[in-house]
Design a protein around this motif. Structure first.
Motif, PDB file in Angstrom:
ATOM      1  N   LEU A 205     -83.017  24.657  40.360  1.00 40.42           N
ATOM      2  CA  LEU A 205     -84.608  23.921  40.442  1.00 40.42           C
ATOM      3  C   LEU A 205     -84.891  23.120  39.279  1.00 40.42           C
ATOM      4  N   THR A 206     -84.487  23.874  38.202  1.00 44.44           N
ATOM      5  CA  THR A 206     -84.833  23.040  36.920  1.00 44.44           C
ATOM      6  C   THR A 206     -84.053  21.981  36.652  1.00 44.44           C
ATOM      7  N   ILE A 207     -82.898  21.702  37.198  1.00 41.23           N
ATOM      8  CA  ILE A 207     -81.838  20.771  37.054  1.00 41.23           C
ATOM      9  C   ILE A 207     -82.546  19.438  37.722  1.00 41.23           C
ATOM     10  N   GLY A 208     -83.409  19.940  38.953  1.00 43.07           N
ATOM     11  CA  GLY A 208     -84.015  18.721  39.708  1.00 43.07           C
ATOM     12  C   GLY A 208     -85.259  18.348  39.033  1.00 43.07           C
ATOM     13  N   LEU A 209     -85.634  19.351  38.525  1.00 44.88           N
ATOM     14  CA  LEU A 209     -87.339  18.931  37.806  1.00 44.88           C
ATOM     15  C   LEU A 209     -86.779  17.976  36.454  1.00 44.88           C
ATOM     16  N   SER A 210     -85.696  18.050  35.941  1.00 39.94           N
ATOM     17  CA  SER A 210     -85.462  17.156  34.812  1.00 39.94           C
ATOM     18  C   SER A 210     -85.199  15.989  35.269  1.00 39.94           C
ATOM     19  N   ILE A 216     -81.968  10.574  37.551  1.00 39.07           N
ATOM     20  CA  ILE A 216     -80.739  11.210  38.136  1.00 39.07           C
ATOM     21  C   ILE A 216     -79.706  11.360  37.032  1.00 39.07           C
ATOM     22  N   ASN A 217     -79.700  10.047  36.306  1.00 32.76           N
ATOM     23  CA  ASN A 217     -78.590  10.135  35.326  1.00 32.76           C
ATOM     24  C   ASN A 217     -79.289  10.352  33.822  1.00 32.76           C
ATOM     25  N   LEU A 272     -81.991  19.296  44.856  1.00 29.58           N
ATOM     26  CA  LEU A 272     -83.055  18.342  45.614  1.00 29.58           C
ATOM     27  C   LEU A 272     -84.499  18.804  45.512  1.00 29.58           C
ATOM     28  N   LEU A 273     -84.600  20.302  45.789  1.00 26.53           N
ATOM     29  CA  LEU A 273     -85.896  20.509  45.812  1.00 26.53           C
ATOM     30  C   LEU A 273     -86.564  20.307  44.631  1.00 26.53           C
ATOM     31  N   GLY A 274     -86.064  20.619  43.415  1.00 20.77           N
ATOM     32  CA  GLY A 274     -86.626  20.332  42.094  1.00 20.77           C
ATOM     33  C   GLY A 274     -87.046  19.010  41.771  1.00 20.77           C
ATOM     34  N   ARG A 275     -86.285  18.162  42.341  1.00 21.66           N
ATOM     35  CA  ARG A 275     -86.469  16.537  42.324  1.00 21.66           C
ATOM     36  C   ARG A 275     -87.889  16.093  43.156  1.00 21.66           C
ATOM     37  N   VAL A 332     -93.039  25.531  50.502  1.00 23.29           N
ATOM     38  CA  VAL A 332     -94.084  25.332  49.314  1.00 23.29           C
ATOM     39  C   VAL A 332     -93.116  24.381  48.336  1.00 23.29           C
ATOM     40  N   PRO A 333     -94.231  23.485  47.526  1.00 25.64           N
ATOM     41  CA  PRO A 333     -93.570  22.715  46.638  1.00 25.64           C
ATOM     42  C   PRO A 333     -93.018  23.606  45.237  1.00 25.64           C
ATOM     43  N   VAL A 334     -92.081  23.099  44.877  1.00 23.27           N
ATOM     44  CA  VAL A 334     -91.556  24.094  43.395  1.00 23.27           C
ATOM     45  C   VAL A 334     -92.621  23.965  42.273  1.00 23.27           C
TER      46      VAL A 334
END
Length: 347
Positions: A205-210, A216-217, A272-275, A332-334
């Motif tokens: 999740l934290t990878i998606g948040l960043s 993405i890159n 994907l969820l973190g994004r 629910v959202p992240v």
């Protein structure tokens, strides 16, 4: 040297042929009904179409209809099915296995009982056939199929009820790169490694948040990944303690969590969820992809929520797990509960 029958020609089941053959064993790889093309092509060329590697010389290939032939004279059987094949293996295959044939399961996971108990697959199999005397053992620890196939240095653990059986299984499979510890704490080992699927999703999740912040890159944010990794290990330890598993097995869960975060479907769904995608939208994007992380997260959260309702566990001890469950169950959202990770210790 002996004869090893592997049921399940997926990536990990097939990867087990490498240490098995290196020890001079005869290996018989049996495909499930879903593995027909894998077996057909491997029998013709030795090439595994999903592992994308040449399987060891000398492996013999069988379709599921020839299971009895593949077990004839075998010394051990490896169950190589995924968690989605557990019911099939238990109902269709296990009754066909001679009781004297030791079984080694590579399938990581647990099921939740109505009373909040978590049941590892070896115990599930035993409970299904209480009148049988199967020797059902399992593998735990960090090991990816493709790196095992590449002979990368690996440390895992075999668990089962009988230490002498475990020592014998180790003798059949240990190599200079496939290093095997042993434990009779089946629940502790299997619980620790099953939890990695649920919590790797949390770290992802934290990878998606960043990526939401940086693109993405863009650069990754490692502080947040480490924070959720640390909380994951803490909660896995609490689950082990809650259910009476030996907390020495925590190293297996932490190692398995580490390797899972770095790739695969669990990292993808968490990212994907973190994004910002909803769980429903993320699952639609990954249509057709099997996600063991979703299954184990739901089962574990269900068990923990049952114990909370019974007054046998505290919600504040599992903020990450419960948030992951809310994401995938209630869409629910992240919103990672960072402050709930804080603690205070005074001697």
């Amino acid at each position: 040297m002996g004869i090893i029958t592997i049921v399940g020609a997926g990536m990990m089941g097939s990867a087990m042929s490498y240490p098995a053959r290196e020890n001079g064993n005869e290996v018989r790889l049996v495909g499930t009904p879903l593995d027909r093309e894998i077996i057909r092509q491997a029998a013709e060329t030795g090439w595994h179409i999903t592992l994308k590697r040449q399987l060891p010389e000398g492996v013999k290939y069988y379709q599921i209809e020839d299971l009895e032939k593949a077990m004839d004279g075998a010394d051990m059987l490896i169950s190589g099915v995924s968690s989605f094949g557990v019911d099939w293996f238990m109902e269709e295959i296990l009754p066909r296995i001679p009781e004297a044939l030791p079984i080694l399961s590579i399938t990581k996971g647990m099921v939740a009982a109505e009373d909040g108990k978590l049941i590892p697959y070896p115990h599930l199999y035993e409970n299904r056939y209480p009148d049988k005397s199967y020797s059902i053992n399992a593998v735990g620890g960090p090991c990816t199929s493709y790196e095992l196939a590449d002979l990368d240095m690996t440390e895992i653990c075999f668990c089962g009820r009988n230490i002498e059986t475990l020592r014998w299984l180790k003798g059949m499979l240990e190599t200079p790169y496939y290093n095997i510890s042993l434990s009779t704490d089946v629940f502790g080992v299997e619980c620790a490694v099953a939890m990695k699927n649920a919590y790797a999703l949390g770290v992802a999740l934290t990878i998606g948040l960043s990526q939401r912040m940086e693109g993405i890159n863009g650069k990754e944010h490692y502080n947040s990944q480490a924070a959720v990794f640390g909380q994951s290990v803490r909660e896995i330890g609490r689950i082990l303690t809650l259910y009476g598993g030996n907390d020495n097995n925590l190293y297996l869960g932490a190692g398995d969590l580490y390797v899972t975060v770095f790739g695969g479907r669990t990292r993808l769904i968490g990212t994907l969820l973190g994004r910002g995608l909803s769980f429903r939208s993320a699952m639609e994007e990954l249509e057709g992809v099997t996600l063991e992380s979703i299954v184990i997260a739901r089962r574990t959260a269900q068990a923990i929520r049952t114990l909370i309702a019974l007054g046998q566990a505290r919600a504040e001890d599992f903020p990450l797990l419960l948030h992951i469950d809310d994401i995938i169950t209630n869409d629910v959202p992240v919103n990672i509960p960072w402050k709930a990770f804080e603690s205070e210790m005074a001697e």
